[in-house]
Enzyme design. Structure first.
Site, PDB file in Angstrom:
ATOM      1  N   ASP A 112      64.921 -50.813 -10.355  1.00 22.56           N
ATOM      2  CA  ASP A 112      65.500 -49.720 -11.129  1.00 22.56           C
ATOM      3  C   ASP A 112      64.693 -49.394 -12.392  1.00 22.56           C
ATOM      4  OD1 ASP A 112      66.185 -52.186 -12.159  1.00 22.56           O
ATOM      5  OD2 ASP A 112      68.345 -51.839 -12.112  1.00 22.56           O
ATOM      6  N   HIS A 120      73.364 -60.622 -13.100  1.00 19.04           N
ATOM      7  CA  HIS A 120      74.346 -60.419 -14.168  1.00 19.04           C
ATOM      8  C   HIS A 120      75.529 -61.395 -14.076  1.00 19.04           C
ATOM      9  CE1 HIS A 120      72.354 -56.952 -15.693  1.00 19.04           C
ATOM     10  NE2 HIS A 120      72.563 -56.214 -14.613  1.00 19.04           N
ATOM     11  N   HIS A 130      67.443 -53.961 -16.361  1.00 20.97           N
ATOM     12  CA  HIS A 130      68.574 -54.507 -17.111  1.00 20.97           C
ATOM     13  C   HIS A 130      68.377 -56.001 -17.345  1.00 20.97           C
ATOM     14  CE1 HIS A 130      70.179 -51.080 -14.676  1.00 20.97           C
ATOM     15  NE2 HIS A 130      70.554 -50.705 -15.884  1.00 20.97           N
ATOM     16  N   ASP A 165      63.825 -56.551 -13.572  1.00 22.31           N
ATOM     17  CA  ASP A 165      64.864 -55.519 -13.495  1.00 22.31           C
ATOM     18  C   ASP A 165      64.949 -54.799 -14.835  1.00 22.31           C
ATOM     19  OD1 ASP A 165      67.769 -54.477 -13.671  1.00 22.31           O
ATOM     20  OD2 ASP A 165      67.664 -55.155 -11.597  1.00 22.31           O
TER      21      ASP A 165
END
Length: 302
Positions: free
Chosen positions: A240, A120, A158, A156
């Site tokens: 995740d 990120h 995200h 991931d």
């Protein structure tokens, strides 16, 4: 042999009360003891290394933040503690010994059990638990070691907005991401984000809806690029997306994860491939996810 990076220094950033904490890498390291992995020493990224992926003023900001009384980046999700700059510099820099091992032909596969995570972190700032973009530095360093075309795969749950940001106008790095559509960081990761300038066509997002199944996820990996002649594959391994995790609705099983890891390994073929830890916060699920990944890395034959 499969290369492996870990060091207790990666436990020395953040807080045990925070969801992204030291127990994550400790849990994976316990699992790693059961596998024949070739451990490599860690390395600290210099500021000049970090300048290849981040704005110099941001790097200096992180270095000075704690002494100036700052305790987080953007919001309280992304902590700044007394050792954050040093630990994050080691997380990013420790990608380099694995690239060196690839270049020497010592290994073909590796797992980097490092934190804080990185995908990120954009050129101008960290966010989403991420300080420096580890996989981006690994890609840049790989190119210095003659792996000129880099394939980055991010599973991931995200979207890796930081990795996309850093390479959005670059035709030497192909970024491919699958992620949950209605999840952090919310405003990036759509299918129409395909790169700009020289990088047009070298960014591919495949978002999925809520309660994604194994079959739905694996089908998206049929869209991995077939015409990008890469020299190395780097994987943002965010666990995740598993059904026992609590930051998404995704319903990925361990059998599904195993099939995904195999599909990525098959895609890489005989090219070097490294899996870098990103997300994954439910410790029992994280341990089993790491175990599945190690099993596939160790047993895989090209």
């Amino acid at each position: 042999m499969v290369g492996y990076i870990y060091d207790p220094i990666f436990t020395q950033h953040g807080s045990l009360e925070h969801i992204e904490n030291a127990k994550r890498v400790e849990t994976i390291h316990e699992v790693a003891q059961s596998f024949p992995l070739l451990r490599y020493p860690i390395k600290k990224a210099t500021k000049e290394d970090l300048f290849t992926i981040h704005a110099p003023h941001y790097v200096h900001w992180v270095e000075e933040a704690y002494a100036q009384g700052r305790r987080y980046i953007l919001n309280e999700d992304t902590l700044i503690t007394e050792r954050t700059f040093e630990v994050a510099s080691y997380a990013a820099g420790s990608t380099m010994p694995i690239v060196d091992a690839f270049a020497k032909g010592e290994i073909k596969r590796a797992f980097l059990n490092i934190r804080p995570p990185g995908h990120h972190a954009e050129y101008m700032t960290g966010q989403g638990f991420c300080i420096f973009n580890n996989i981006a530095l690994m890609a840049k360093y790989a190119q210095k070691r003659d792996f000129q075309k880099v394939m980055i795969i991010d599973f991931d749950v995200h979207h890796g907005n930081g990795t996309q940001d850093i390479f959005y106008e670059d035709d030497t790095v192909f970024y491919f991401s699958t992620h949950e559509r209605n999840n952090y960081p919310y405003f990036t990761g759509s299918e129409d984000e395909i790169g700009e300038g020289k990088g047009l066509g070298y960014n591919r997002n495949r978002p999925y809806g809520d309660y994604c199944t194994d079959e739905e996820l694996l089908r998206l990996y049929d869209d991995l690029p077939k015409d990008f002649d890469f020299h190395i594959v780097l994987v943002s391994a965010g666990y995740d997306l598993m059904k026992d995790e609590f930051l998404s609705t995704a319903q990925i099983t361990f059998d599904g994860l195993r099939a995904l890891v195999r599909k990525i390994l098959d895609f890489a073929g005989d090219k070097p491939i490294a899996f870098l830890l990103e997300g994954g916060y439910e410790l029992n699920s994280l341990a089993r996810s790491a175990e599945v990944t190690f099993e596939e890395l160790v047993s895989y034959n090209v």
